[in-house]
Scaffold this motif. Structure first.
Motif, PDB file in Angstrom:
ATOM      1  N   SER A   1      43.227  35.028  42.339  1.00 61.20           N
ATOM      2  CA  SER A   1      43.607  36.164  41.482  1.00 61.20           C
ATOM      3  C   SER A   1      43.375  35.820  40.022  1.00 61.20           C
ATOM      4  N   CYS A   2      43.226  36.854  39.218  1.00 61.13           N
ATOM      5  CA  CYS A   2      43.000  36.677  37.783  1.00 61.13           C
ATOM      6  C   CYS A   2      44.329  36.428  37.078  1.00 61.13           C
ATOM      7  N   GLU A   3      44.433  35.327  36.374  1.00 63.18           N
ATOM      8  CA  GLU A   3      45.671  34.966  35.684  1.00 63.18           C
ATOM      9  C   GLU A   3      46.001  35.975  34.588  1.00 63.18           C
ATOM     10  N   ASN A   4      44.993  36.459  33.905  1.00 62.56           N
ATOM     11  CA  ASN A   4      45.222  37.433  32.838  1.00 62.56           C
ATOM     12  C   ASN A   4      45.805  38.727  33.401  1.00 62.56           C
TER      13      ASN A   4
ATOM     14  N   THR B   1      40.452  39.985  40.995  1.00 61.39           N
ATOM     15  CA  THR B   1      40.133  38.679  41.575  1.00 61.39           C
ATOM     16  C   THR B   1      38.913  38.112  40.857  1.00 61.39           C
ATOM     17  N   LEU B   2      38.756  36.809  40.976  1.00 67.06           N
ATOM     18  CA  LEU B   2      37.670  36.127  40.288  1.00 67.06           C
ATOM     19  C   LEU B   2      36.450  35.976  41.186  1.00 67.06           C
TER      20      LEU B   2
ATOM     21  N   CYS C   1      36.663  37.951  36.074  1.00 66.58           N
ATOM     22  CA  CYS C   1      37.541  38.885  36.792  1.00 66.58           C
ATOM     23  C   CYS C   1      36.788  40.176  37.077  1.00 66.58           C
ATOM     24  N   ASN C   2      36.934  40.685  38.278  1.00 64.56           N
ATOM     25  CA  ASN C   2      36.210  41.905  38.649  1.00 64.56           C
ATOM     26  C   ASN C   2      36.840  43.159  38.063  1.00 64.56           C
TER      27      ASN C   2
END
Length: 315
Positions: free
Chosen positions: A192-195, A215-216, A168-169
């Motif tokens: 998108s980042c799930e966390n 975002t990943l 994740c950025n």
């Protein structure tokens, strides 16, 4: 002065050729390898070419395949590894698509004879460390430890990250680089980042203001970009320099990156400054840089494919 020679029986010194037999020089390198107990290896893209991964400095077929999907993108192949590409949405999309295609290529690649050679050094308790510029993770398929948190077992230091994970950025959470994420990247759109999304839900339920969702992206380090594990890598390198390695083998790299040049020179100096100076060997298909820059670093430069050379070294 570096002794440069090929396996076909030619000793080269600068632009002059001498009709000497290479057997004596090769024998000295082999003997140094047999005596070695603390060998450090530095590898580049050249060691993975025979395994099915293109060398991006000499072949750009994969780049052209991606470029056809983005004809308006003004981007050279080497720019795909520079952090400045994120300044433009089109070049950003090219990057994600390119990385998806590269992931596909890497997933079908195999460890090479050179990777097996590095593994054999480890099995024989000769390998102190291998520093690689590659992101293909082929060493992990040979069960060589790349985990920076396991310092006792660490054998492979991935200088430029890896293609086994995405990150994740924003929150820096790591996820496996699976097929779902690869397919999303192929469309030029990062998932998108799930966390971050889960944290967003928790904040909303708590009545707190919304925050950005990350975002990943592939867990690779581009030029002009900070390496999140840079401090850890520096600590490992400093430790290895102090251990006074008795041999340094540099393979399949053009030595154009400032960081890798500095690392090789520091390790080479350590090898040569030991009570019993060791041997520094360079194996590459072509000459690199000026001889004056490297003559005090390399004792030998064997010009040839790394797979062919390591096979001779183990005969």
């Amino acid at each position: 002065m570096t002794i440069r020679f090929t396996l076909d029986g030619t000793v080269l010194e600068g632009e002059h050729t001498f009709g000497e037999d290479v057997a004596e020089h090769l024998s000295k390198v082999v003997n140094a390898l047999h005596r070695s107990k603390r060998c450090v290896v530095v590898t580049g893209a050249g060691i993975s070419v025979s395994g099915g991964i293109p060398d991006f400095r000499s072949a750009n077929g994969l780049y052209n395949l991606v470029k056809d999907r983005y004809p308006s993108a003004v981007l050279k192949g080497k720019d795909l590894f520079d952090a400045s590409l994120f300044r433009d949405p089109i070049t950003t999309s090219v990057f994600y698509t390119f990385m998806a295609e590269l992931k596909q290529v890497v997933s079908k690649a195999c460890p090479t004879r050179t990777h097996e050679f590095v593994k054999s050094l480890d099995k024989d308790n000769k390998l102190l460390r291998c520093y690689t510029q590659n992101i293909d993770c082929l060493e992990e398929r040979l069960e060589m430890c790349c985990d920076m948190t396991k310092k006792q077992d660490l054998r492979i230091v991935q200088l430029h990250g890896d293609l086994n994970n995405v990150i994740c950025n924003m929150c820096r959470t790591l996820y496996p680089f699976d097929d779902v994420k690869r397919d999303s990247f192929r469309e030029g759109t990062p998932p998108s980042c799930e966390n971050c999304e889960n944290l967003q839900v928790v904040r909303e339920l708590a009545g707190k203001r919304a925050v950005a969702v990350g975002t990943l992206r592939p867990n690779v380090v581009l030029y002009n970009e900070h390496h999140t594990q840079g401090d850890q890598i520096a600590e490992v390198a400093a430790f290895d320099v102090k251990k006074r390695p008795d041999m340094l083998i540099v393979m399949g790299t053009s030595l154009k990156v400032v960081g890798i040049k500095r690392l090789v020179k520091e390790l080479g100096k350590s090898v040569h400054s030991a009570a019993k100076p060791g041997t520094v060997l360079f194996i590459n298909n072509a000459d690199v840089g000026s001889h004056s820059e490297w003559d005090s670093v390399f004792d030998y430069h064997i010009l040839g494919k790394t797979d062919d050379v390591v096979e001779r070294l183990e005969d």
